[in-house]
Design a protein around this motif. Structure first.
Motif, PDB file in Angstrom:
ATOM      1  N   PHE A  12       0.831  -1.203   0.000  1.00 39.71           N
ATOM      2  CA  PHE A  12       0.000   0.000   0.000  1.00 39.71           C
ATOM      3  C   PHE A  12       0.867   1.255   0.000  1.00 39.71           C
ATOM      4  O   PHE A  12       0.596   2.212  -0.727  1.00 39.71           O
ATOM      5  N   TYR A  43      -2.242  -5.575  -8.063  1.00 39.69           N
ATOM      6  CA  TYR A  43      -3.054  -4.875  -9.063  1.00 39.69           C
ATOM      7  C   TYR A  43      -4.377  -4.389  -8.494  1.00 39.69           C
ATOM      8  O   TYR A  43      -4.763  -3.246  -8.749  1.00 39.69           O
ATOM      9  N   PRO A  44      -5.093  -5.214  -7.720  1.00 47.46           N
ATOM     10  CA  PRO A  44      -6.297  -4.654  -7.098  1.00 47.46           C
ATOM     11  C   PRO A  44      -5.994  -3.449  -6.192  1.00 47.46           C
ATOM     12  O   PRO A  44      -6.832  -2.541  -6.087  1.00 47.46           O
ATOM     13  N   ILE A  45      -4.822  -3.419  -5.573  1.00 42.72           N
ATOM     14  CA  ILE A  45      -4.499  -2.247  -4.751  1.00 42.72           C
ATOM     15  C   ILE A  45      -4.413  -0.989  -5.624  1.00 42.72           C
ATOM     16  O   ILE A  45      -5.027   0.029  -5.318  1.00 42.72           O
ATOM     17  N   ALA A  48      -5.760  -0.617  -8.490  1.00 45.70           N
ATOM     18  CA  ALA A  48      -7.115  -0.385  -9.004  1.00 45.70           C
ATOM     19  C   ALA A  48      -7.933   0.364  -7.957  1.00 45.70           C
ATOM     20  O   ALA A  48      -8.613   1.336  -8.272  1.00 45.70           O
ATOM     21  N   GLY A  49      -7.807  -0.067  -6.706  1.00 44.66           N
ATOM     22  CA  GLY A  49      -8.546   0.589  -5.626  1.00 44.66           C
ATOM     23  C   GLY A  49      -8.160   2.049  -5.487  1.00 44.66           C
ATOM     24  O   GLY A  49      -9.026   2.926  -5.406  1.00 44.66           O
ATOM     25  N   TYR A  50      -6.856   2.300  -5.489  1.00 46.90           N
ATOM     26  CA  TYR A  50      -6.383   3.687  -5.417  1.00 46.90           C
ATOM     27  C   TYR A  50      -6.976   4.517  -6.554  1.00 46.90           C
ATOM     28  O   TYR A  50      -7.426   5.646  -6.367  1.00 46.90           O
ATOM     29  N   VAL A  65      -9.662   3.919  -8.388  1.00 45.04           N
ATOM     30  CA  VAL A  65     -11.113   4.108  -8.268  1.00 45.04           C
ATOM     31  C   VAL A  65     -11.386   5.258  -7.314  1.00 45.04           C
ATOM     32  O   VAL A  65     -12.168   6.170  -7.609  1.00 45.04           O
ATOM     33  N   ALA A  66     -10.692   5.262  -6.180  1.00 41.23           N
ATOM     34  CA  ALA A  66     -10.919   6.319  -5.190  1.00 41.23           C
ATOM     35  C   ALA A  66     -10.604   7.692  -5.787  1.00 41.23           C
ATOM     36  O   ALA A  66     -11.409   8.624  -5.693  1.00 41.23           O
ATOM     37  N   MET A  90     -17.323   2.390 -11.135  1.00 41.42           N
ATOM     38  CA  MET A  90     -16.265   1.449 -10.785  1.00 41.42           C
ATOM     39  C   MET A  90     -15.329   1.203 -11.967  1.00 41.42           C
ATOM     40  O   MET A  90     -14.112   1.337 -11.854  1.00 41.42           O
ATOM     41  N   VAL A 105     -10.938   2.445 -12.913  1.00 41.43           N
ATOM     42  CA  VAL A 105      -9.708   1.657 -13.006  1.00 41.43           C
ATOM     43  C   VAL A 105      -9.050   1.883 -14.359  1.00 41.43           C
ATOM     44  O   VAL A 105      -9.705   1.735 -15.381  1.00 41.43           O
TER      45      VAL A 105
END
Lengths: 275, 240, 292
Positions: free
Chosen positions: A34, A231-233, A235-237, A239-240, C75, C79
């Motif tokens: 993170f 990658y999801p991390i 992606a999460g950043y 998206v936010a 969503m 991304v």
């Protein structure tokens, strides 16, 4: 927890070269992922903010040039938009990088002053330049489309009020153009923000492992061989931050549309929803 | 016209099913002379030839699949293919995720390349390819590391002065240096790995044993060394 | 290709070039242009459909449907497509194989064995024994789905905005004529919104064209993959050694993309002219004046 704070102190600004020199090599923690990816995200924000700000100004000028009746203004603008909209960003990165490294390493002499050129091949300068030109071209096309779709009645009304050219532009044409273009421009801003991930992915080299969010995510994915965490991390950043961007652009959109019945209706409906 | 082809394809599929185990061999196809795409668009190189021979000896039915280097291990683990033969060095980090056969290539050196004899390898700028063992090594030296997605850009950076030197697998950079009239090897060679082996899923013990047996066989009868010399030259590192 | 190509090392000049440009890899390079066009041709309508569904859902009076529409657009738009493509297709593939494994395999064998994701041979998608073109098609299909999901979200946003931009007066007129909301949608809203949606959609189309280099992440070999592969310096291990020619290949690819853009713009201009016809906008007014 303390350990994580230590990690943040060590790696929080790693993307800019501060803190620990070596990236973590083994026993990767979520905190490390993170922190480092977040630190890289600062680069994405840097690229996006600079490119959007400079690109917006340039795009307005380009859109007006393209809408101009004068061929000396129209033709260059049309060509610029065509070339930058017509080619993939990473080919632009590639060609820009190839061209920039050709600049003489020792610097260029102008009026006895030596202008250093070494820095333009670095991502912070070179990639920003490419991104500015790229987003300017896309946005100009959007603004130009909006100019074509200005409601006839508004222009006629402005003429009837005796608005002069500049006044008419400032008070009627430009705000209406922005209002019409805004949803598409929001998309373009998001695309640009996302395109900043291409800078180190296939554009410019990373020095001393100072890279963007995707650079570090790839580092972790490569070291752990697991694409389902890093990658999801990112992606999460993203998206936010994109939600934040959409929210800011939505606020501007509401301001641009504040005089319209549709927008007012939205506001009136809101309490009903909550109930 | 279309129908017979389709029927033939179905036949081929069912025939393939009857013939026991089909093994999909994953490779990168962009790392000559280990593996590359030849003029016909097929996977070629040392590993193609070795892989086909191993399959032959282990009586497996093999097909080749190309995959990007970045996702080559995740795609193995998720079962898109069954082996990796892509100049993958055996090391501890990888062993935690996948299994390896014994090495089919002995530990290979990595070398520095530069234009200038006196290139500063300690304090200067050293170019590497992203995500390689060489990159991990240079990151730990005091040199400033500059990373490029592919090997061509590494050499371009040395030539245009962006980097003082480049660092890469000796066998990969050697042909470039020999073909050019400006690049030279500088500094000492470095040994970074335990050799190169076939990567497999950790749950695939059968396949690993079969390939291991075949590799042992080829080491013993000398055919592996012959193959290495064929692809890497007479003075290449061979098995004892 | 040609009979004189059997030994490339003795060739020179034009003959060398003619052989070089007709090697198997170059054929694959040329074929990849077709693949890219095919992917574009399928993705565009599918993405538009996704976008249409998303926009209609986001405008829906039914709250859960509206939320679904909004969540989908925000969503997926959030991304970056590269990152989406780096892990979603693997996840999609594993999801499908897991579903199949519930039917074709012994369910007591766990799918996760340590680090490995293992399903029995019968549940593999596509089967390991299937020929490589099946794997290629499967890869392309996954790529098309991934592209459509991503670009559908953006199209939904454009269409949603365009539906909102249709002059309120027109809707009110229709209401005054006693149109039902379904009739308003079909007769007024949808036909009228296109002129507002077109700039955004054409931009999206341009972006979609230029997103095709990302196909390689999805395992589809596209033009840019081959340009990089063929352009990179080739040492003596190859039949046709040459120095770093990436610049020329990329310039070639650049020409292709500019051509695509040019053709698209000509076509979109026509559509735009047609849609602007009779609209109460500056462009519509200009057309009216020109005709008069």
């Amino acid at each position: 927890m303390n350990q994580c704070l230590q990690t943040i102190a060590d790696y929080g600004l790693r993307a800019f070269g501060y803190g620990e020199r070596l990236l973590p090599r083994s026993d990767f923690t979520l905190c490390q992922q993170f922190t480092l990816i977040g630190s890289g995200l600062l680069w994405n924000i840097y690229f996006a903010v600079l490119a959007l700000a400079a690109g917006f100004v340039l795009a307005n000028a380009l859109a007006l040039c393209k809408a101009s009746a004068h061929p000396l203004l129209r033709k260059p603008a049309e060509w610029f938009i065509f070339v930058f909209r017509g080619s993939p960003l990473f080919i632009q990165f590639f060609l820009a990088y190839e061209a920039l490294v050709l600049l003489p390493r020792a610097g260029i002499e102008i009026f006895g002053l030596t202008v250093q050129t070494g820095w333009v091949t670095r991502a912070w300068a070179g990639a920003t330049l490419v991104l500015i030109l790229n987003t300017a071209a896309y946005s100009a096309e959007i603004f130009h489309g909006a100019l074509r779709n200005l409601p006839r009645g508004e222009i006629e009304a402005a003429d009837a009020y005796g608005f002069s050219g500049w006044q008419r532009f400032r008070k009627i044409v430009w705000p209406t153009m922005l209002r019409l273009a805004w949803p598409s421009y929001t998309n373009e801003a998001i695309f640009l923000f996302h395109a900043t991930t291409l800078v180190f992915f296939s554009g410019f080299p990373a020095f001393q492992q100072k890279g963007d969010a995707l650079y570090y995510a790839r580092y972790f994915a490569e070291q752990t061989f697991n694409p389902f965490v890093a990658y999801p991390i990112v992606a999460g950043y993203f998206v936010a931050l994109t939600l934040l961007l959409i929210w800011v652009f939505g606020l501007i959109n509401r301001r641009l549309n504040r005089h319209l019945p549709g927008a007012a209706r939205k506001l009136r409906y809101r309490p009903n929803l909550i109930r | 016209m279309k129908k017979p082809i389709f029927a033939a394809a179905i036949l081929a599929v069912s025939a393939g099913m009857g013939m026991g185990q089909t093994v999909r061999m994953g490779t990168e196809g962009a790392y000559p002379p280990y593996n590359f795409i030849d003029a016909n668009g097929d996977v070629a190189g040392f590993e193609r030839e070795l892989g086909d021979e191993l399959c032959n000896r282990a009586e497996l039915d093999c097909t080749w699949a190309k995959n990007d280097w970045d996702s080559i291990i995740p795609n193995l683990v998720s079962g898109n293919y069954d082996t990796i033969m892509a100049a993958m060095s055996i090391n501890d980090e990888r062993k935690q995720v996948i299994a390896f056969t014994q090495n089919y290539l002995p530990p290979a050196p990595s070398s520095y390349v530069a234009i200038d004899e006196g290139a500063d390898l300690e304090g200067g700028v050293v170019a590497v390819q992203t995500g390689t063992v060489q990159a991990s090594y240079v990151a730990e030296t005091p040199a400033t590391m500059i990373e490029f997605p592919n090997i061509d850009q590494v050499f371009a950076a040395i030539r245009n002065g962006e980097a003082d030197a480049g660092f890469g697998d000796h066998e990969v950079v050697r042909p470039y240096v020999e073909d050019s009239n400006d690049l030279i090897f500088v500094g000492e060679q470095v040994f970074l790995d335990e050799g190169i082996g076939v990567g497999l899923r950790q749950s695939d013990n059968d396949l690993r044993e079969k390939l291991d047996t075949a590799i042992t066989e080829m080491k013993e009868d000398g055919s592996l060394n012959d193959l290495i010399r064929k692809h890497f030259g007479e003075d290449a590192q061979v098995h004892e | 290709m040609f009979s004189y190509c059997s030994d490339p090392s003795v060739l020179e000049g034009f003959t060398w070039l003619s052989c070089y440009l007709t090697t198997g890899t170059h054929m694959l390079f040329y074929a990849s242009f077709g693949t890219v066009l095919l992917v574009l041709a399928i993705t565009a309508p599918v993405a538009l459909l996704f976008g249409f569904g998303g926009a209609m859902a986001a405008r829906s009076r039914i709250a859960p449907l509206r939320w679904l529409g909004k969540v989908y657009t925000s969503m997926v738009r959030g991304v970056p497509d590269i990152i989406f493509f780096l892990f979603v297709p693997i996840a999609l593939d594993q999801g499908l194989e897991w579903l199949r494994s519930r039917f074709y395999c012994d369910p007591s064998v766990p799918v996760r064995q340590g680090n490995d994701f293992v399903v029995c041979a019968a549940a593999k998608l596509p089967l390991s024994s299937s020929p490589s073109w099946v794997h290629d098609i499967y890869g392309i299909a996954l790529a098309i789905i991934a592209f459509s999901v991503v670009f559908g979200a953006f199209a939904a946003n454009v269409l949603y905005g365009a539906m909102g931009a249709v002059p309120r007066a027109q809707i009110e007129t229709a209401e005054a004529y006693g149109f039902t909301s379904r009739q308003i949608n079909r007769r007024i809203l949808l036909p009228q919104m296109w002129t507002y949606a077109l700039p955004g959609l054409s931009n999206l189309w341009m972006i979609l064209i230029k997103a095709t280099p990302l196909l390689f992440i999805l395992g589809v070999e596209d033009i840019v993959y081959w340009a990089r592969e063929l352009g990179g310096a080739k040492t003596r291990a190859f039949d046709y050694p040459h120095p770093d020619w990436r610049l020329y290949y990329f310039l070639g690819v650049l020409v292709f993309y500019l051509l695509m853009t040019w053709v698209s713009e000509r076509l979109l201009d026509r559509v735009r002219a047609r849609l602007s016809h009779g609209q109460a906008t500056l462009a519509g007014e200009a057309m009216r004046k020109a005709a008069a």
